[in-house]
Scaffold this motif. Sequence first.
Motif, short mmCIF file in Angstrom:
data_model
loop_
_atom_site.label_atom_id
_atom_site.label_comp_id
_atom_site.label_asym_id
_atom_site.label_seq_id
_atom_site.Cartn_x
_atom_site.Cartn_y
_atom_site.Cartn_z
N GLU A 1 -6.84 -1.38 0.44
CA GLU A 1 -5.65 -2.11 0.02
C GLU A 1 -5.06 -1.62 -1.28
O GLU A 1 -3.88 -1.81 -1.54
CB GLU A 1 -5.95 -3.61 -0.07
N GLU B 1 -4.90 1.58 -2.15
CA GLU B 1 -4.46 2.97 -1.98
C GLU B 1 -2.95 2.99 -1.72
O GLU B 1 -2.48 3.29 -0.63
CB GLU B 1 -5.24 3.65 -0.86
N THR B 2 -2.22 2.68 -2.76
CA THR B 2 -0.77 2.53 -2.62
C THR B 2 -0.10 3.84 -2.20
O THR B 2 0.93 3.80 -1.53
CB THR B 2 -0.14 2.02 -3.93
N LEU C 1 4.44 3.76 5.21
CA LEU C 1 5.68 2.98 5.36
C LEU C 1 6.90 3.90 5.35
O LEU C 1 7.83 3.71 6.13
CB LEU C 1 5.78 1.92 4.27
N LEU D 1 2.60 -2.01 8.78
CA LEU D 1 1.32 -2.55 8.41
C LEU D 1 0.96 -3.64 9.41
O LEU D 1 1.71 -4.58 9.61
CB LEU D 1 1.41 -3.14 7.00
N CYS E 1 -7.02 2.82 5.33
CA CYS E 1 -6.96 3.01 3.89
C CYS E 1 -7.35 1.69 3.24
O CYS E 1 -7.34 0.64 3.88
CB CYS E 1 -5.59 3.48 3.42
N ILE F 1 -0.35 3.86 1.59
CA ILE F 1 0.49 2.80 2.16
C ILE F 1 1.97 3.17 2.03
O ILE F 1 2.73 3.04 2.98
CB ILE F 1 0.18 1.44 1.48
N THR F 2 2.37 3.67 0.87
CA THR F 2 3.75 4.08 0.66
C THR F 2 4.13 5.22 1.60
O THR F 2 5.22 5.21 2.19
CB THR F 2 3.96 4.50 -0.81
N LEU G 1 -4.44 -6.37 7.19
CA LEU G 1 -5.04 -6.21 5.87
C LEU G 1 -6.33 -7.02 5.88
O LEU G 1 -6.35 -8.15 6.37
CB LEU G 1 -4.15 -6.79 4.78
#
Length: 168
Positions: A116, A118-119, A126, A132, A114, A122-123, A135
């Motif tokens: 960086e 694309e919260t 996690l 992670l 994804c 990432i959310t 990056l």
Amino acid sequence: MGMKRRPAARDDVATVVAIDAACRPDQPLDPVVERYEWETPEPGVTRERWIGEAAGRAVGYGIVFHHDWAGMTDRNCVAWVGWLPDSTSIVPALVGHIEGRARAMDGSRLQFYCQEDETAVITALLGAGYQLDALAKVWQLDLHQHRERLLRKTEESRAAMAAQRIRL
């Protein structure tokens, strides 16, 4: 938002391209290249593509693949997802579905790609217990900071082309 998942068919290429263009407008997929990749499977690669639907319309997609296990020391799968901007709530379900598909493929490691910013992905990752591990900035050029160097390179390139009688 409730989401149903179904395997993507060849007719879904345009849908995936459209969803990806909405999700990543600065890096749209090329529809011709994408169709070719769907119609010409890479030898030795197992790939699954899924469409997420809500309220009767396609709102996201997920892709997971792996190379031939016989040529690998680890059973690594690679995945990514895309979604319409008004459907961010489906991202955790997309991530969970693709993780389940990687498990069904007998994968031992899943690497999600994804960007960086694309919260939502990432959310979701996690929240699902992923860590992670890397990056990287894919591309950035500061035109103001590098202005003089870029102008100099432009003139050098034009002079070299003229010396070789190359015209654009």
